[in-house]
Motif scaffolding. Structure first.
Motif, PDB file in Angstrom:
ATOM      1  N   SER A  72      -3.800  14.443   4.341  1.00 35.93           N
ATOM      2  CA  SER A  72      -2.908  13.210   5.574  1.00 35.93           C
ATOM      3  C   SER A  72      -4.094  12.010   5.091  1.00 35.93           C
ATOM      4  CB  SER A  72      -2.360  12.984   6.394  1.00 35.93           C
ATOM      5  OG  SER A  72      -2.936  13.094   7.479  1.00 35.93           O
ATOM      6  N   ASN A  73      -3.356  10.607   5.002  1.00 37.79           N
ATOM      7  CA  ASN A  73      -4.604   9.891   5.076  1.00 37.79           C
ATOM      8  C   ASN A  73      -4.804   9.265   6.759  1.00 37.79           C
ATOM      9  OD1 ASN A  73      -4.845   9.427   2.113  1.00 37.79           O
ATOM     10  ND2 ASN A  73      -2.404   8.698   2.638  1.00 37.79           N
ATOM     11  N   TRP A 124      -2.643  13.740  -1.105  1.00 39.47           N
ATOM     12  CA  TRP A 124      -2.053  11.790  -0.372  1.00 39.47           C
ATOM     13  C   TRP A 124      -2.511  11.038  -1.344  1.00 39.47           C
ATOM     14  CZ3 TRP A 124       3.058  10.831   0.016  1.00 39.47           C
ATOM     15  CH2 TRP A 124       3.782  11.585   0.709  1.00 39.47           C
ATOM     16  N   GLU A 145      -2.132   3.429   7.116  1.00 43.85           N
ATOM     17  CA  GLU A 145      -3.472   3.041   7.347  1.00 43.85           C
ATOM     18  C   GLU A 145      -4.125   2.670   5.990  1.00 43.85           C
ATOM     19  OE1 GLU A 145      -1.166   6.081   6.912  1.00 43.85           O
ATOM     20  OE2 GLU A 145      -0.763   7.223   8.293  1.00 43.85           O
ATOM     21  N   ALA A 146      -3.940   2.571   5.512  1.00 41.94           N
ATOM     22  CA  ALA A 146      -4.685   1.593   4.699  1.00 41.94           C
ATOM     23  C   ALA A 146      -4.012  -0.171   4.363  1.00 41.94           C
ATOM     24  CB  ALA A 146      -4.622   1.493   2.906  1.00 41.94           C
ATOM     25  N   LYS A 150     -11.280  12.183   3.242  1.00 45.86           N
ATOM     26  CA  LYS A 150     -10.027  11.623   2.012  1.00 45.86           C
ATOM     27  C   LYS A 150     -10.633  11.773   0.322  1.00 45.86           C
ATOM     28  CE  LYS A 150      -6.078  11.358   1.176  1.00 45.86           C
ATOM     29  NZ  LYS A 150      -5.424  12.614   1.223  1.00 45.86           N
ATOM     30  N   LYS A 194       4.841   7.382  -0.338  1.00 44.12           N
ATOM     31  CA  LYS A 194       5.327   6.905   1.044  1.00 44.12           C
ATOM     32  C   LYS A 194       4.272   5.573   1.403  1.00 44.12           C
ATOM     33  CE  LYS A 194       1.604   9.679   2.939  1.00 44.12           C
ATOM     34  NZ  LYS A 194       1.149   9.900   4.418  1.00 44.12           N
ATOM     35  N   GLU A 195       4.694   5.448   2.382  1.00 49.32           N
ATOM     36  CA  GLU A 195       3.883   4.014   2.989  1.00 49.32           C
ATOM     37  C   GLU A 195       2.656   4.464   3.525  1.00 49.32           C
ATOM     38  OE1 GLU A 195       6.589   1.011   5.037  1.00 49.32           O
ATOM     39  OE2 GLU A 195       4.827  -0.515   4.066  1.00 49.32           O
ATOM     40  N   ASN A 196       1.941   3.675   2.931  1.00 45.45           N
ATOM     41  CA  ASN A 196       0.398   3.676   2.844  1.00 45.45           C
ATOM     42  C   ASN A 196       0.294   3.015   4.368  1.00 45.45           C
ATOM     43  OD1 ASN A 196      -1.973   5.078   3.553  1.00 45.45           O
ATOM     44  ND2 ASN A 196      -2.636   4.650   1.556  1.00 45.45           N
ATOM     45  N   PRO A 253      -3.558   7.254  -2.147  1.00 41.99           N
ATOM     46  CA  PRO A 253      -3.928   5.586  -2.270  1.00 41.99           C
ATOM     47  C   PRO A 253      -3.464   5.112  -3.385  1.00 41.99           C
ATOM     48  CG  PRO A 253      -6.055   6.334  -1.560  1.00 41.99           C
ATOM     49  CD  PRO A 253      -5.410   7.531  -1.888  1.00 41.99           C
ATOM     50  N   GLN A 302       0.961  -1.047  -0.012  1.00 42.90           N
ATOM     51  CA  GLN A 302       0.073  -0.085  -0.344  1.00 42.90           C
ATOM     52  C   GLN A 302       0.683   1.217  -0.562  1.00 42.90           C
ATOM     53  OE1 GLN A 302      -3.307   0.055  -0.385  1.00 42.90           O
ATOM     54  NE2 GLN A 302      -3.814  -2.756   0.136  1.00 42.90           N
ATOM     55  N   ALA A 357       1.019   5.346  -1.070  1.00 42.18           N
ATOM     56  CA  ALA A 357       0.547   6.803  -0.917  1.00 42.18           C
ATOM     57  C   ALA A 357       1.333   7.669  -1.969  1.00 42.18           C
ATOM     58  CB  ALA A 357       0.066   7.087  -0.093  1.00 42.18           C
TER      59      ALA A 357
END
Lengths: 155, 205
Positions: free
Chosen positions: B33-34, A116, A150-151, B46, A146-148, A118, A94, A96
């Motif tokens: 941001s996420n 960002w 959160e996902a 989002k 970047k690494e996501n 995803p 994952q 972003a």
């Protein structure tokens, strides 16, 4: 001996569970591309080991807007990579990304969203990240990936 | 002994009350941001940002805003139909698109007319001053000077839900269209899809 059999069996089982993408494409290419130096893409060392930036292309549209396409490949296809991605729970990977746009003086140009976005990347797959500049004053760009976290699924 | 028990009970009760009074912890987050909350049944901020970003990229790439005479297109914001189960304000999507179009230098948006009425009633109100002696009549805006739109932006948001066992899923379909008001033809359309899943824990809810 018993240990070896267990290790080999585990490896074979993991191989069978491998969730990678296999791709096919034409060898004779007809496209004309304008490449960009890939220093415009910023990633950390952790991510760059997982996502290889293959190329960056840009084209100026008739109305002066800039279209940018970044091609990247998830290189984590080996058996050891598969084992570690299974352990780290980062398969599919994952990420972003976010584009920033600069004018001819290097000044940041604010856009309507600038967020960002995803994206999911399966090992072995080639992804194309695309963006259009918000206006004709944009001459340069920076793509951040970047690494996501959160996902990432924790199921 | 009784005195000790009463003291102990009072201390325990005070502690319980104090714990209950503990304020909710709040923090600011970066809206780009996420880090925001992800809920299955709602469209989170989002999701709006992703839908708008993809829509804007597609619209700018399409080239439909370019005119041969160099004049900027005048855009009217029509309606975005909410076909979801939730009460949502679709204005977040249209406002992001109109802002991006304005910054692109390719289009201007009219606030004098809109799908849900004008965004700004002032354009009409100031023309009603032509009967008001309080105002210098030479400064009152004349009728017939407002510019009519060339195009309208409309859309629809559809939601589909599904569940299987402990897993629940929501699928949001954002449809956006730009209509040429001369011909009534849609000159640009884009669909953005967002899908979210949630898994209930074995215990609890």
């Amino acid at each position: 001996m018993k240990k070896r059999i267990i290790i080999i069996t585990s490896c074979l089982l993991l191989l069978a569970c491998q969730a990678t993408v296999n791709t096919v494409e034409n060898t004779e290419k007809f496209m004309l591309r304008e490449s960009v130096d890939n220093s415009k893409v910023s990633t950390d060392s952790f991510l760059s080991r997982r996502l290889f930036i293959e190329r960056i292309d840009k084209v100026e549209l008739p109305d002066g807007l800039l279209k940018v396409q970044v091609t990247a490949v998830n290189t984590r296809t080996s058996i050891w990579d598969q084992m570690s991605t299974w352990f780290m729970k980062d398969n599919p990977y994952q990420i972003a990304y976010r584009f920033s746009w600069l004018d001819e003086n290097g000044m940041d140009i604010k856009t309507g969203t600038q967020t960002w976005i995803p994206m999911t990347v399966i090992p072995g797959d080639t992804i194309r990240i695309m963006a259009i500049s918000p206006n004709a004053r944009c001459k340069d760009f920076t793509l951040s990936i970047k690494e996501n976290q959160e996902a990432r699924s924790n199921w | 002994m009784t005195h000790k028990i009463i003291s102990l009970l009072s201390i325990s009760l005070s502690l319980i009350i104090l714990t209950g009074c503990g304020g909710t912890q709040t923090r600011r987050i970066d809206a780009t941001s996420n880090e925001g909350l992800v809920t299955t049944d709602d469209i989170n901020f989002k999701d709006w940002q992703i839908a708008a970003e993809k829509g804007i990229n597609s619209l700018l790439e399409s080239g439909v805003l370019n005119r041969a005479d160099g004049r900027k297109m005048i855009l009217m914001i029509s309606t975005v139909k909410n076909s979801t189960n939730e009460h949502i304000d679709t204005r977040i999507l249209t406002d992001k698109i109109r802002y991006a179009l304005l910054r692109s230098g390719k289009a201007l948006t009219t606030t004098a007319i809109g799908g849900n009425g004008p965004d700004d009633r002032a354009s009409r109100q100031v023309r009603e001053l032509d009967q008001d002696d309080m105002f210098n009549q030479s400064t009152v805006k004349k009728s017939g000077t407002a510019i009519a739109p060339d195009m309208s932006l409309s859309g629809e948001i559809v939601q589909q839900q599904a569940s299987s066992g402990r897993v629940r899923e929501s699928y949001f379909f954002f449809h956006m269209a730009l209509t040429d008001l001369d011909t009534g033809l849609a000159i640009w359309e884009e669909n953005v899809e967002i899908a979210k899943q949630a898994k209930k824990p074995v215990f609890g809810w």
